[in-house]
Enzyme design. Structure first.
Site, short mmCIF file in Angstrom:
data_model
loop_
_atom_site.label_atom_id
_atom_site.label_comp_id
_atom_site.label_asym_id
_atom_site.label_seq_id
_atom_site.Cartn_x
_atom_site.Cartn_y
_atom_site.Cartn_z
N LYS A 122 3.65 10.10 -0.56
CA LYS A 122 3.63 9.71 0.84
C LYS A 122 5.06 9.67 1.35
O LYS A 122 5.93 9.05 0.73
CB LYS A 122 2.97 8.34 1.00
CG LYS A 122 2.73 7.99 2.47
CD LYS A 122 3.89 7.18 2.99
CE LYS A 122 3.87 6.99 4.48
NZ LYS A 122 4.75 5.88 4.85
N GLY B 278 7.61 7.55 8.12
CA GLY B 278 8.33 6.48 8.78
C GLY B 278 9.82 6.75 8.79
O GLY B 278 10.27 7.89 8.95
N LYS C 121 1.57 -0.93 1.67
CA LYS C 121 2.02 -0.10 0.56
C LYS C 121 1.46 -0.61 -0.77
O LYS C 121 0.91 0.16 -1.56
CB LYS C 121 3.55 -0.06 0.51
CG LYS C 121 4.15 0.84 1.59
CD LYS C 121 5.66 0.99 1.48
CE LYS C 121 6.25 1.29 2.86
NZ LYS C 121 5.63 2.45 3.54
N ASP D 175 0.15 5.28 4.34
CA ASP D 175 0.17 4.75 2.98
C ASP D 175 -1.25 4.69 2.42
O ASP D 175 -1.53 5.14 1.31
CB ASP D 175 0.79 3.34 2.96
CG ASP D 175 2.27 3.37 3.29
OD1 ASP D 175 2.99 4.20 2.69
OD2 ASP D 175 2.71 2.57 4.14
N GLY E 117 5.68 7.13 12.47
CA GLY E 117 5.79 6.09 13.48
C GLY E 117 6.85 6.26 14.56
O GLY E 117 6.52 6.31 15.75
#
Lengths: 291, 291, 291, 291, 291, 291
Positions: free
Chosen positions: F29, F32, F249, F193, F65
């Protein structure tokens, strides 16, 4: 019951066309204003799903002029055109890519999947499938002719069909945004008609179908021309029978025919089930451009 | 044009059924008097070809009562029946095999291929696919009950689906004569309805469709019963609602359902496109026998 | 024990031939009077099963003259021949097809399967594998020469080997009746020798073996000719050394050799294990026709 | 000609055995004194090639006692045995590996290939196919029992059949030296009979055939025992009917039978075509050890 | 941590070479004195395993001069050389085969497998992969020139790559002893450099790497020549720059280059990770011989 | 030269890890703030390409984000968050999809392809691979607890791995935007996540690696915790050691571990070659969450 029998007869009537086209590849360009109307969009999508179910391999290529202009406006950026090409600076290219690859592409994928097909949406950057270079615009005439840089507007230099074929062979309908990658990692905005034609050539497609918002090509008396030989087109451009946005379309048809595509079609996406009619009736609709 | 659009709509309407049945196996029994009418025969054949094109795997099983009697007569041999079974001495068996495997089978193959399908005709002896043993008829009741030998009438003891699957997977439609082989190299005459049901089980088919020359099963008031649960059938036989030739048909349906077939259908082959109607309409025609 | 060792030696002696022929295709024509004798038939069948087990791909093609005449007689129809061809009206064609496809074909299939092989019997109509057109007989000489219509007697225009190959590759021995289909759905009666030769060409077979009821080709002194070059044949026909039914056989051999078959053999089916002897001994039996 | 027909009959007689064993795996242990005689060796090799051609998968496992002793002697090293096991220090192990893997193995490979087969010779180290650990010998009895280290004598802890299968499936006959690898890269000398049995288990073989230089197992009257149930063997060892070198052989048979091998055979390699006789006759030769 | 990051950078730096060589075949000759040093041997083995893991197909070819002489001596046999070739009578050939195929080959296999690779060791006799004939030595000059028989010294006449490819494609690293088979079942001793070059040609390898115990080819001033065009070599032999054991090496390089190998390298096996350095650095080490 | 040898040693040191992870699937992942820094981004991309080259199957999942907020702002729309979730009305969802699928996704694809990998970017709508439903937020506590609708924020109900596997097996690296489709054709915004964890489960991945912009999980003394058992996490959340963005997370890690993933890692994307370090060193960096 009688009605049901009539319906069954219609299914049976499609058999010769199924025999003819089964296993063949059709590249369909769908974009611009043809994307505006919901009902028409649904019919286009259903036709494509039906084709796939019949054993035809449809490949959908799309652009998205109007929506790009709209989003740019929302983001406070004016659209500028030269000779029909959108002047595409880096910031514009980012918006073009976002709108084509993230909005229009996914809407088409969503519609196909919702109605029972299996689509995968990609751009020409995915799997490095469409390579392009900067398209240099030559403006002016004679001595005044000069090269004009209109930014990240590209022309295709190579199509790698690996990814298209993998998707098709696994039951998916590829939906392709008209975007290419360049040698230095840059992104190019491509004309969707031209991209569809070039992809049709690379895939040795049987048909190239350009969906638009007019019924086809009209002659000087405003009557639809049902069939057009490619060699007569330059004359029709010369005498202004074919003008503006129709020019890249016929160009795409000619290139596709030169590259081995059997038949090309310019048809009105707004006409209910236009694609099926073109394929499953002997007469067809719209204008076909042939060798 | 309007008519063409209506036709396209019909094609599109078939999409949900295509989704549902794609990749499934349908065993279709076609025989007896249902084979008599040319126009009906052509429609049945077109329906089967269409199914194959749609991704369904049709398997055609046929008998051929009337023609056997006819050829026997020509060869100076009388037909004799006990309890609905043809008494089958060696000479009769030879004629049965010749008529089923060499005449009716090849006519069906020929029709399918002529209309654009790809059929391969076999009997249960080819590839040793249908094994059978002598069917012993129990006549009389109570103390007078005794075994009667009616010759080479067989009941299936095993179905090997290898050959059917190889043909289906290579794009062919298998057309199977209701004939089996015995342990000692002898040949058996099989009831085609029962054979179709047993083959449907062996293939884990989704549907068993018995084409006949009546519209389905009628109740005491001579009204068609559209849907019948298998557990109610013994009562209907008991009260003579279901009689004669319909009994082996409902037996075949029950056995097929017990063996895992999802739905069974008894429909009139004479009804235009009867099979497509049964598959591609929600209401269906004829009588369905279900769990 | 000593005898057993001798037997093992024989098996071992076959090794070089196994090396040579493994994976090759042999087309064997079996028919006419060679089909009459039970013991010989069993031996032919065992030889073919053994070949298949050894890794050779045998393809069996058969006709069936005598039995056709016999069944026609039983059905009250006289056989009529012109120049060795059976005059074949529609009714006769139906009987020919029934006898070849439903009786002789299935008997051969049955025998092969009973003795441990896996055969599948088809005609040239199945899988549309043998296409034919009407054979026009030219009768008379010089000015009096004229075309004569002898009905559904055909000559092959195309062989599609797809079905043969699928069956062979899946472990089956294809048994093929000498029948073809025409453009309009009609059926043609084919000469089995010619059909075998044409199929051998289409399959790029290594050998064409014509089983008959004489030991091979005899010279004028009634001595068997063990080996014959194809170019000497027209002279032998000219001087009446080769006559009648042997002519289509040598014709089939010549065509096969011209089409790439390596060797052709005319041998006596009545000779015990004739095929194995021809293949697994250096000297061979019968007459070989070579380039 | 008559003789030729007799030969063909012999080939045909092998058909039922071919049906039975086609596709099955036979592990054959060949070694020790059975390797001495040239003529016998050739016959063994031909039998194995014939089996392969017939569709059986032979796997050859060999040891090589005498030759190891011979080469050691030439290199000035005495052989020493404890309880039938060769005491194997590092230097001895190097010689064992050289003789087995480089001399005997390659001679067998050479013979197979020269006579038309395709062999590949490996040891248990190649492809890490045979894993072993040190075999601890327990000498003495009761209180005096103690572990004795006899060097690199191993017992198999795992067989990885990957390489054997790849070779077999690609048409090769694997020839395996009875050598294993240890966890720390060391090499182990394995008993070839035991190795053959363990490999037979791992491959789920149908037969384990131990070729030796006696005709089989004899009873107290010196008569050959044709068939022996595995559960009777411990008694026969107890009463000294089975002694010395025959003990590891029957042990290998018992383990193989326990692991799923169908039948095991102890036969005389010197008997002409002993393997074929064992396989292709109903009576067999030598001693079979069965469940 | 910093050190770890440096290491990761090194891995990443290898990416362009991985892209370039992935899927390519490299033939590596390893033998003679280069086999002597344990530490170097381990490094060579690790390099080869790493290459395999990277998607390169390494093929290892080895000879083994010193060890052969040593074992011969132990067995009381003197080594004799003519013009650099070992005079190889039958007894010598047996020892050569034993040492190469049973000792050196298995040691290399063992090392590769112990360090995590999967090797399979074969000689040119296995799978009949290297065919050879007697190499006739021409001694003397002018009139005195005469053929000298030095026994089973061979030159390669054919390489069948089937077995190499099967092993490579199944994840194994083939380790090949420089031994060939002859038409009459005899065995030939091959020069390992030449064998490696011929195998490289047959496999259409990308690189031929000859590992030796000097750093490459030196010029007259005793300076290493980093790169050498093949056409300049005959001059260097003429002027004694290239002498003795280096001559068969450059010959092997020239033949490989003529046969389509892209680059050949002569490098010092004693140099730590010599192969990786040659592949994964732009500068390389040793001497490359190129077109 | 010395430096080159050191580099080769580093390559060789990676061998045990290559053995361990070859053929395994790693879900990474990336999103962000970890996406902000160009240099770090390039290193992440190179690490992923290297993994793919090594035979590991990396699957990249990303969110985005900051960029979403930025583009929304440009389009005159304020971002609103409730409990860390972005309130996502239809208009917001359109922008989210456009930014994730058309901008960030394509940038990652572009980077991978530019550096020599082959990536294909998709969202969870493509190939209908990620199905989701509305995530209902429960706000308040006790009696005041109530469901709050925050729009098109989704939770995954099903992952279809077909498309991921097809892409991976054909050499592509799938890059997946954290977007799902709903039953009624609607689109859902997913926590990246959580999506990565769920995908890791569905693919039976070996590792889940969450790249972030902190070095891992810190204890109360601000010291990095190198390894954390999943059962201790609820306590750490309870005592506020783990807070805010780290909570989803560790939740993703726990779910992945429960679903069969072997190890999960939270590491700092900004650390040069962080992924390679985590994989190819025994100590690792960041925090691992384990069973």
């Amino acid at each position: 019951m009688k009605e049901a029998i009539e319906k069954a007869k219609v299914l049976i009537e499609s058999l010769p066309y199924l025999h003819e086209f089964s296993g063949k590849t059709f590249v369909i360009k769908y974009g611009g204003s043809a994307l505006e109307y919901e009902e028409a969009k649904k019919n286009v999508i259903l036709d494509i799903i039906f084709m796939k179910k019949m054993g035809i391999n449809p490949i959908l290529v799309h652009g998205g002029g109007k929506k790009i202009t709209e989003i740019m406006k929302k983001m406070g950026k004016e659209s500028e055109f030269v000779n029909g090409f959108r002047v595409t600076d880096k910031e514009t290219m980012d918006i073009v890519e976002m709108v084509l690859g993230g909005s229009i592409n996914k809407e088409l994928v969503s519609l196909i999947n919702f109605h029972g097909g299996k689509a995968v949406g990609i751009t020409g950057k995915d799997g490095h499938c469409i390579k392009a270079k900067k398209h240099i615009l030559k403006l002016g005439t004679g001595k005044n002719k000069k090269n004009t840089d209109i930014g990240f507007v590209g022309e295709i230099t190579n199509v790698d069909t690996t990814l298209f074929n993998i998707l098709s062979q696994n039951g998916f309908i590829p939906v392709i945004s008209s975007i290419g990658y360049g040698d230095n990692g840059e992104t190019y905005n491509l004309n969707a008609d031209t991209a569809a034609g070039t992809i049709a050539n690379a895939l040795k497609a049987t048909k190239l179908i350009l969906l638009t918002d007019v019924d086809g090509i009209y002659d000087k008396k405003r009557e639809l021309i049902p069939s057009l030989k490619k060699d007569t087109i330059s004359k029709l451009i010369g005498n202004k029978t074919i003008v503006e946005g129709m020019i890249p379309k016929v160009d795409a048809c000619i290139k596709a025919l030169n590259g081995g595509v059997e038949k090309t079609h310019i048809i009105n996406a707004g006409l209910t089930h236009a694609i099926l009619l073109e394929i499953f009736t002997s007469k067809g609709i719209g204008t076909e451009v042939i060798i």
